[in-house]
Scaffold this motif. Structure first.
Motif, short mmCIF file in Angstrom:
data_model
loop_
_atom_site.label_atom_id
_atom_site.label_comp_id
_atom_site.label_asym_id
_atom_site.label_seq_id
_atom_site.Cartn_x
_atom_site.Cartn_y
_atom_site.Cartn_z
N ILE A 6 -0.10 4.82 -0.49
CA ILE A 6 -1.53 4.84 -0.14
C ILE A 6 -2.39 4.62 -1.37
CG2 ILE A 6 -3.39 6.34 0.67
CD1 ILE A 6 -1.31 7.59 2.59
N LEU A 7 -2.03 5.27 -2.47
CA LEU A 7 -2.79 5.10 -3.72
C LEU A 7 -2.76 3.65 -4.18
CD1 LEU A 7 -4.42 6.43 -5.97
CD2 LEU A 7 -2.26 6.94 -7.14
N ALA A 8 -1.60 3.01 -4.09
CA ALA A 8 -1.48 1.60 -4.49
C ALA A 8 -2.31 0.70 -3.59
CB ALA A 8 -0.01 1.17 -4.45
N LEU A 9 -2.41 1.06 -2.32
CA LEU A 9 -3.18 0.26 -1.36
C LEU A 9 -4.69 0.44 -1.59
CD1 LEU A 9 -1.14 0.93 1.91
CD2 LEU A 9 -1.20 -1.20 0.59
N THR A 10 -5.13 1.68 -1.79
CA THR A 10 -6.57 1.91 -1.96
C THR A 10 -7.08 1.29 -3.26
OG1 THR A 10 -6.14 4.10 -2.95
CG2 THR A 10 -6.58 4.02 -0.57
N ARG A 11 -6.24 1.26 -4.27
CA ARG A 11 -6.64 0.64 -5.53
C ARG A 11 -6.87 -0.85 -5.37
NH1 ARG A 11 -2.62 3.81 -9.85
NH2 ARG A 11 -3.98 5.63 -10.13
N ARG A 12 -6.27 -1.43 -4.34
CA ARG A 12 -6.47 -2.85 -4.04
C ARG A 12 -7.65 -3.07 -3.08
NH1 ARG A 12 -1.15 -2.79 -5.66
NH2 ARG A 12 -0.16 -4.80 -6.10
N GLY A 13 -8.24 -1.97 -2.63
CA GLY A 13 -9.39 -2.08 -1.75
C GLY A 13 -9.09 -2.06 -0.27
N TYR A 14 -7.83 -1.86 0.12
CA TYR A 14 -7.49 -1.83 1.54
C TYR A 14 -7.98 -0.53 2.19
CZ TYR A 14 -4.23 -5.62 0.42
OH TYR A 14 -3.66 -6.80 0.01
N ARG A 15 -8.28 -0.60 3.47
CA ARG A 15 -8.51 0.60 4.26
C ARG A 15 -7.15 1.08 4.76
NH1 ARG A 15 -11.38 -0.67 9.13
NH2 ARG A 15 -10.67 -2.81 8.84
N VAL A 16 -6.95 2.38 4.82
CA VAL A 16 -5.64 2.93 5.18
C VAL A 16 -5.77 3.93 6.33
CG1 VAL A 16 -3.59 4.15 4.39
CG2 VAL A 16 -4.82 2.63 2.82
#
Length: 323
Positions: A25-35
C-alpha cells in the motif's frame, strides 16, 4: 506525500492489512494511486489508512470465501492485488478455500470488472507437491493466469521486515528458551527477501511494467540454510543458544500432534515444505523474472535485521557486543 493526479487509478488490495500488504500500500500511495483495502475486519486495518494522503486509502469488508463481498470490493477498480494467504489451517480457513477457491473468486471478479490482476504466491508452489500449502498456492496461480489475460504471479521466498513472523518468532523464542530447533538438521536453503523490495515489484505490476502472464520469483541477495538464518539472528540479538537438530521423523510426529492446536508452533504440512529448498529457480534467473532482472537493488538481512531485532537483545539497543 505523493501528488495525486486528476484521475488516479484505483487499486483493490485483498489482504492489504497484513505484513506484506502495508508495504504494498505504501508503495502504491507513493505513486499516487488510490487504494481500497479489502479485508475481513476493516477495524483492524486502521494502521494502513495513514499510509497516504487524506482519503487516498480506505478499507472495505471482504472475505474471499464469499463471492458477493469480493465482487463489491473489486467494483470500479482498475487493478486488483490478491495477497490473501494462510500458513496453517484453522476453523473455516482452509488452504483450498483460501488459496485456490479464493484466488479463483478474486480472478473472476477482476475479469468481470475489466481490471488487471496480480496474484501473490510462494516459491515452491507446485501442483504435485506433498504439501497442501504448496499445491493450493499453485492452484491459485493457475486460476489467476487462466482467468485474467495478462495476470502476473509473484512468488516470494521467506519475507523479512519489522513485522515478519519468521525472524521475530525465533528471536522471541531465544529470549526464553536455552535452545532453538533445527528441523531436519537445518539444511533447508532459504533466500530471505526484504518486504520493501517485494512491495516494489507489486507496485510495478500496477504500473504495467512487468511482463504480462509471467511468474516472478523473488529472493534476496543471500542463500542461507535454516541453521545459518538462526546463527545470523542470534548474532544480531547478542544471545548464545544451542541449536538442536530435530530429525525428520520426529519433526513429522511433532507436526502431526501440534497441528491440532489453535496456533500450532509447527504443522505436518510445514514440515513437508521444509523438506524442499526455498530459493529462486535457475529458470526465473535466466528469463529475468527476478528482483535482479528488474534492476531492483536487493536489501540484505545484514542491513535490515539489526534495525528491528535489537528489541530482543538482553538490554535492547544499548547492548554491547560480547567479548
Amino acid at each position: 506525500m505523493a501528488t495525486i493526479s486528476e484521475n488516479p487509478k484505483l487499486v483493490t488490495v485483498f489482504g492489504g492489512s497484513g505484513f506484506v500488504g502495508r508495504y504494498v500500500i505504501l508503495a502504491l500511495t507513493r505513486r499516487g494511486y488510490r487504494v481500497r483495502v479489502a479485508c475481513r475486519n476493516p477495524n483492524k486495518a486502521v494502521h494502513v489508512l495513514t499510509l497516504g494522503n487524506m482519503g487516498q486509502v480506505h478499507a472495505v469488508q471482504a472475505n474471499v470465501r464469499y463471492r458477493w463481498s469480493v465482487d463489491r470490493a473489486v467494483e470500479g477498480a482498475d487493478h486488483v492485488i490478491n495477497l490473501v494467504g494462510i500458513l496453517h489451517e484453522s476453523g473455516r480457513q482452509r488452504f483450498r478455500t483460501v488459496h485456490s477457491e479464493g484466488a479463483l473468486a478474486v480472478a473472476d471478479a477482476a475479469r468481470a470488472a475489466g481490471a488487471g490482476l496480480t496474484q501473490a504466491s510462494a516459491i515452491g508452489a507446485d501442483l504435485e507437491s506433498p504439501s497442501a500449502y504448496a499445491r493450493t498456492r499453485a492452484e491459485g496461480e493457475k486460476a489467476a493466469l487462466e482467468t485474467v489475460k495478462g495476470a502476473v504471479v509473484i512468488r516470494s521466498s521467506i519475507v523479512f521486515g519489522p513485522e515478519d513472523s519468521f525472524f521475530n518468532r525465533f528471536a522471541n523464542m531465544a529470549r526464553f528458551s536455552p535452545f532453538l530447533p533445527l528441523i531436519g538438521g537445518g539444511h533447508t536453503k532459504f533466500q530471505p527477501v526484504y518486504v520493501g523490495d517485494v512491495a516494489e515489484v507489486y507496485a510495478r505490476s500496477v504500473d504495467g511494467t512487468l511482463k504480462p502472464g509471467a511468474t516472478y520469483e523473488l529472493g534476496g541477495p543471500q542463500v542461507l540454510t535454516f541453521r545459518q538464518c538462526m546463527e545470523e539472528m542470534l548474532e544480531i540479538i547478542d544471545r548464545r543458544r544451542m541449536l538442536v537438530t530435530v530429525p525428520w521423523p520426529l519433526a513429522r510426529l511433532i507436526g502431526s500432534v501440534a497441528g491440532i492446536l489453535p496456533n500450532p508452533p509447527l504443522t505436518l504440512d510445514q514440515v513437508r515444505q521444509l523438506e524442499r529448498d526455498n530459493i529462486v529457480s535457475d529458470d526465473a534467473k535466466a528469463r529475468g523474472l527476478t528482483l535482479e532482472g528488474l534492476g531492483i537493488a536487493r536489501h540484505s538481512i545484514h542491513a535490515i535485521l539489526p534495525t528491528y531485532l535489537w528489541t530482543y537483545r538482553p538490554t535492547g539497543q544499548f547492548t554491547l557486543p560480547q567479548a
